[in-house]
Enzyme design. Structure first.
Site, PDB file in Angstrom:
ATOM      1  N   ASP A  42      43.881  17.743  24.627  1.00  0.00           N
ATOM      2  CA  ASP A  42      43.263  18.460  25.748  1.00  0.00           C
ATOM      3  C   ASP A  42      42.132  19.332  25.218  1.00  0.00           C
ATOM      4  O   ASP A  42      42.171  19.790  24.083  1.00  0.00           O
ATOM      5  CB  ASP A  42      44.292  19.326  26.497  1.00  0.00           C
ATOM      6  CG  ASP A  42      43.704  19.878  27.805  1.00  0.00           C
ATOM      7  OD1 ASP A  42      42.871  19.183  28.429  1.00  0.00           O
ATOM      8  OD2 ASP A  42      44.082  20.998  28.196  1.00  0.00           O
ATOM      9  N   LYS A  43      41.110  19.528  26.080  1.00  0.00           N
ATOM     10  CA  LYS A  43      39.927  20.356  25.808  1.00  0.00           C
ATOM     11  C   LYS A  43      39.020  19.738  24.754  1.00  0.00           C
ATOM     12  O   LYS A  43      38.439  20.428  23.932  1.00  0.00           O
ATOM     13  CB  LYS A  43      40.341  21.778  25.398  1.00  0.00           C
ATOM     14  CG  LYS A  43      41.218  22.497  26.422  1.00  0.00           C
ATOM     15  CD  LYS A  43      40.529  22.707  27.757  1.00  0.00           C
ATOM     16  CE  LYS A  43      41.420  23.466  28.728  1.00  0.00           C
ATOM     17  NZ  LYS A  43      42.325  22.588  29.512  1.00  0.00           N
ATOM     18  N   LYS A  46      34.192  16.200  29.631  1.00  0.00           N
ATOM     19  CA  LYS A  46      34.627  16.032  28.258  1.00  0.00           C
ATOM     20  C   LYS A  46      35.817  15.079  28.192  1.00  0.00           C
ATOM     21  O   LYS A  46      36.159  14.582  27.158  1.00  0.00           O
ATOM     22  CB  LYS A  46      34.972  17.367  27.605  1.00  0.00           C
ATOM     23  CG  LYS A  46      33.753  18.166  27.198  1.00  0.00           C
ATOM     24  CD  LYS A  46      33.048  17.564  25.994  1.00  0.00           C
ATOM     25  CE  LYS A  46      31.815  18.370  25.598  1.00  0.00           C
ATOM     26  NZ  LYS A  46      30.691  18.132  26.535  1.00  0.00           N
ATOM     27  N   ASP A  69      43.691  14.982  34.951  1.00  0.00           N
ATOM     28  CA  ASP A  69      43.850  16.401  35.277  1.00  0.00           C
ATOM     29  C   ASP A  69      43.809  16.492  36.787  1.00  0.00           C
ATOM     30  O   ASP A  69      42.782  16.235  37.397  1.00  0.00           O
ATOM     31  CB  ASP A  69      42.695  17.187  34.637  1.00  0.00           C
ATOM     32  CG  ASP A  69      42.735  18.674  34.978  1.00  0.00           C
ATOM     33  OD1 ASP A  69      43.473  19.067  35.906  1.00  0.00           O
ATOM     34  OD2 ASP A  69      42.011  19.440  34.310  1.00  0.00           O
ATOM     35  N   ASP A 124      39.220  14.736  28.329  1.00  0.00           N
ATOM     36  CA  ASP A 124      40.334  14.915  27.400  1.00  0.00           C
ATOM     37  C   ASP A 124      41.038  13.581  27.086  1.00  0.00           C
ATOM     38  O   ASP A 124      41.641  12.977  27.974  1.00  0.00           O
ATOM     39  CB  ASP A 124      41.318  15.910  28.025  1.00  0.00           C
ATOM     40  CG  ASP A 124      40.588  17.156  28.523  1.00  0.00           C
ATOM     41  OD1 ASP A 124      39.704  17.646  27.807  1.00  0.00           O
ATOM     42  OD2 ASP A 124      40.874  17.601  29.641  1.00  0.00           O
ATOM     43  N   TYR A 152      26.181  13.386  34.619  1.00  0.00           N
ATOM     44  CA  TYR A 152      27.190  14.304  34.123  1.00  0.00           C
ATOM     45  C   TYR A 152      28.406  13.545  33.615  1.00  0.00           C
ATOM     46  O   TYR A 152      28.953  12.707  34.324  1.00  0.00           O
ATOM     47  CB  TYR A 152      27.630  15.255  35.257  1.00  0.00           C
ATOM     48  CG  TYR A 152      28.984  15.875  35.012  1.00  0.00           C
ATOM     49  CD1 TYR A 152      29.094  16.993  34.212  1.00  0.00           C
ATOM     50  CD2 TYR A 152      30.131  15.307  35.538  1.00  0.00           C
ATOM     51  CE1 TYR A 152      30.335  17.552  33.966  1.00  0.00           C
ATOM     52  CE2 TYR A 152      31.376  15.853  35.292  1.00  0.00           C
ATOM     53  CZ  TYR A 152      31.465  16.979  34.506  1.00  0.00           C
ATOM     54  OH  TYR A 152      32.693  17.514  34.257  1.00  0.00           O
ATOM     55  N   GLY A 179      41.451  -1.467  42.420  1.00  0.00           N
ATOM     56  CA  GLY A 179      42.088  -2.401  41.489  1.00  0.00           C
ATOM     57  C   GLY A 179      42.208  -1.893  40.072  1.00  0.00           C
ATOM     58  O   GLY A 179      42.987  -2.421  39.285  1.00  0.00           O
ATOM     59  N   TYR A 223      44.546  25.042  39.940  1.00  0.00           N
ATOM     60  CA  TYR A 223      43.120  25.132  39.656  1.00  0.00           C
ATOM     61  C   TYR A 223      42.501  23.751  39.421  1.00  0.00           C
ATOM     62  O   TYR A 223      42.948  22.985  38.583  1.00  0.00           O
ATOM     63  CB  TYR A 223      42.822  26.046  38.462  1.00  0.00           C
ATOM     64  CG  TYR A 223      41.374  26.422  38.506  1.00  0.00           C
ATOM     65  CD1 TYR A 223      40.918  27.303  39.494  1.00  0.00           C
ATOM     66  CD2 TYR A 223      40.456  25.819  37.671  1.00  0.00           C
ATOM     67  CE1 TYR A 223      39.578  27.586  39.616  1.00  0.00           C
ATOM     68  CE2 TYR A 223      39.106  26.107  37.785  1.00  0.00           C
ATOM     69  CZ  TYR A 223      38.677  26.992  38.769  1.00  0.00           C
ATOM     70  OH  TYR A 223      37.349  27.257  38.904  1.00  0.00           O
ATOM     71  N   ARG A 244      35.051  25.738  28.947  1.00  0.00           N
ATOM     72  CA  ARG A 244      34.041  25.142  29.825  1.00  0.00           C
ATOM     73  C   ARG A 244      33.446  23.862  29.253  1.00  0.00           C
ATOM     74  O   ARG A 244      32.313  23.483  29.596  1.00  0.00           O
ATOM     75  CB  ARG A 244      32.918  26.158  30.120  1.00  0.00           C
ATOM     76  CG  ARG A 244      33.442  27.370  30.853  1.00  0.00           C
ATOM     77  CD  ARG A 244      32.424  28.486  30.961  1.00  0.00           C
ATOM     78  NE  ARG A 244      33.028  29.674  31.541  1.00  0.00           N
ATOM     79  CZ  ARG A 244      33.066  29.928  32.855  1.00  0.00           C
ATOM     80  NH1 ARG A 244      32.507  29.104  33.697  1.00  0.00           N
ATOM     81  NH2 ARG A 244      33.655  31.014  33.295  1.00  0.00           N
ATOM     82  N   ASP A 301      46.654  18.255  31.529  1.00  0.00           N
ATOM     83  CA  ASP A 301      46.570  16.821  31.797  1.00  0.00           C
ATOM     84  C   ASP A 301      47.947  16.185  31.946  1.00  0.00           C
ATOM     85  O   ASP A 301      48.809  16.324  31.081  1.00  0.00           O
ATOM     86  CB  ASP A 301      45.787  16.128  30.677  1.00  0.00           C
ATOM     87  CG  ASP A 301      44.334  16.579  30.659  1.00  0.00           C
ATOM     88  OD1 ASP A 301      43.715  16.586  31.731  1.00  0.00           O
ATOM     89  OD2 ASP A 301      43.847  16.962  29.582  1.00  0.00           O
ATOM     90  N   SER A 326      54.546  -1.883   8.592  1.00  0.00           N
ATOM     91  CA  SER A 326      54.589  -3.344   8.390  1.00  0.00           C
ATOM     92  C   SER A 326      53.221  -4.009   8.553  1.00  0.00           C
ATOM     93  O   SER A 326      52.957  -4.697   9.528  1.00  0.00           O
ATOM     94  CB  SER A 326      55.538  -4.019   9.379  1.00  0.00           C
ATOM     95  OG  SER A 326      56.765  -3.396   9.375  1.00  0.00           O
TER      96      SER A 326
END
Ligand code: 13P
Ligand code: 13P
Ligand code: MG
Ligand code: MG
Ligand code: MG
Length: 370
Positions: free
Chosen positions: A131-132, A237, A11, A239, A234, A103, A90, A271, A53, A248
């Site tokens: 996403d989210k 999330k 993102d 995404d 922290y 690397g 944003y 959020r 994203d 096969s």
């Protein structure tokens, strides 16, 4: 011939808010990857998106964790971030957590799913992009695809699937991993992966006696790294994305899509702090608008040849998934009516960001002992 698919996402700025992506970022992705293809660094590529994203799919021969490919992704994200800053998008540069590339993009913010394998005569692969929500959101569908005969008929009627599959699960708190074999260890596996914010599937392998496939080479991969790398403090999330090979000796493509007929609950949404239904959508509908959601998944289908990615097919662009979308909308409305109350809002320890410490600090003199 050994080939690698690397799906690397970040993102780098939402348009508007956290809803979607500005077309200029897609253009920059196209330009950079086209140059890399012209130079012969990669065989082929696709630039895709879900929500806010940016998704870069590289088809190449440099193997997993290639510094060349990871740096190409990193530099492309940096260039897109510059444009994102110019347009004041944003959260511009949101997932580019450090300035110095060393690397490998792992732990630097972007998410990565990679598969290296020998091409079969026909090679169908699905790239899933959410996403989210968080990587643990792939736990339920991966179990259903590779271990649940009520989802995957092939487990019962195709002899080459009857040896089962092996799941590599990461404990993202303890930084450990464990491999569990289905069907024998299904219950232990479910005991872990039901706790999807802690135990997260990273890879699925063919069972040890698979008649067609090497049991050491994963057939499914999820972008679980970032969570593990920065666990303890922290963690966003993050995404997630996943790559899954099909047919096969593996679940059929339709069996790989089937779990998404159920809009099961995942964590993320507004959020990064709410539970909500995952909604399977077409590429065109992959914008997270309602309460920054609900969480969404798109599925890009490919056939792969020696020299090109044939696709993507927009796999959820199908009225057969309308019912799931409708149900997801209904569940979204039901949950939303509960406002800031758990379990719509996540428990404190699972919220992506919380102002509760500040609120508690503000109120600290007003608490009295019971
Ligand atoms: P077709 O007969 O359409 O090729 O389908 C075969 C199949 O196995 C579908 O899952
Ligand atoms: P993203 O992780 O997609 O940027 O979403 C963050 C958020 O806070 C949505 O409300
Ligand atoms: Mg965002
Ligand atoms: Mg996002
Ligand atoms: Mg997120």
């Amino acid at each position: 011939k050994q080939v690698t698919l690397s799906l690397i996402k970040a993102d780098i700025g939402g348009f508007p808010g956290h809803v979607g992506i500005h077309p200029n970022l897609i253009e920059i992705g196209e330009r950079e990857l086209m140059n890399a293809k012209k130079k012969g660094d990669i065989i082929d590529y696709r630039v895709m998106k879900v929500g806010d994203d940016l998704q870069l799919l590289f088809y190449h021969q440099h193997g997993n964790d290639s510094p060349l490919i990871h740096e190409l992704a990193w530099q492309t994200f940096k260039k897109a971030a510059k444009e994102a800053h110019r347009l004041r998008l944003y959260g511009a540069g949101q997932d580019l957590l450090t300035n110095a590339f060393s690397g490998n993009v792992k732990g630097m913010g972007p998410g990565v799913a990679e598969l290296t394998f020998s091409l079969r005569p026909s090679e169908p692969v699905v790239a899933f992009m959410m996403d989210k929500t968080e990587p643990g959101a792939f736990n339920l569908p991966l179990y259903r695809i590779f271990a649940d005969p009520f989802n995957t008929a092939g487990l019962v009627i195709d002899p080459s699937l009857q040896g089962g599959f092996v799941f590599e699960v990461w404990d993202i708190m303890k930084h450990t991993s464990v491999r569990l074999k289905t069907p024998e260890e299904s219950y232990q596996l479910l005991a872990l992966i039901g706790a999807k914010s802690r135990y997260v599937i990273k890879h699925v392998y063919p069972g040890p006696d698979h008649p067609k496939l090497n049991p050491e080479i994963p057939v499914a991969s999820v972008s679980t790294e970032k969570l593990s790398q920065i666990a303890g403090e922290y963690v966003g999330k993050d995404d997630p994305v996943a790559l899954i090979r099909c047919q096969s000796g593996l679940p059929a493509l339709g069996e790989v899509l089937e779990p998404f007929a159920l809009p099961y609950l995942v964590s993320g949404w507004m959020r990064g702090s709410h539970n909500g239904p995952i909604m399977p959508v077409s590429f065109d509908d992959a914008n997270c608008t309602r309460f920054d959601g609900p969480p969404r998944i798109v599925a890009a289908g490919f056939q792969i040849t020696e020299d090109q990615l044939v696709g993507p097919a927009d796999l959820f662009k199908d009225p057969a998934f309308d019912e799931a979308r409708k149900e997801a909308s209904k569940i979204a409305t039901y949950l939303r009516r509960q406002g800031p109350f758990e379990p719509h809002r996540l428990p404190l320890q699972d919220m992506e960001y919380t102002t509760l410490p500040q609120i508690l600090n503000h109120l600290k003199d007003r608490f009295t002992t019971l």
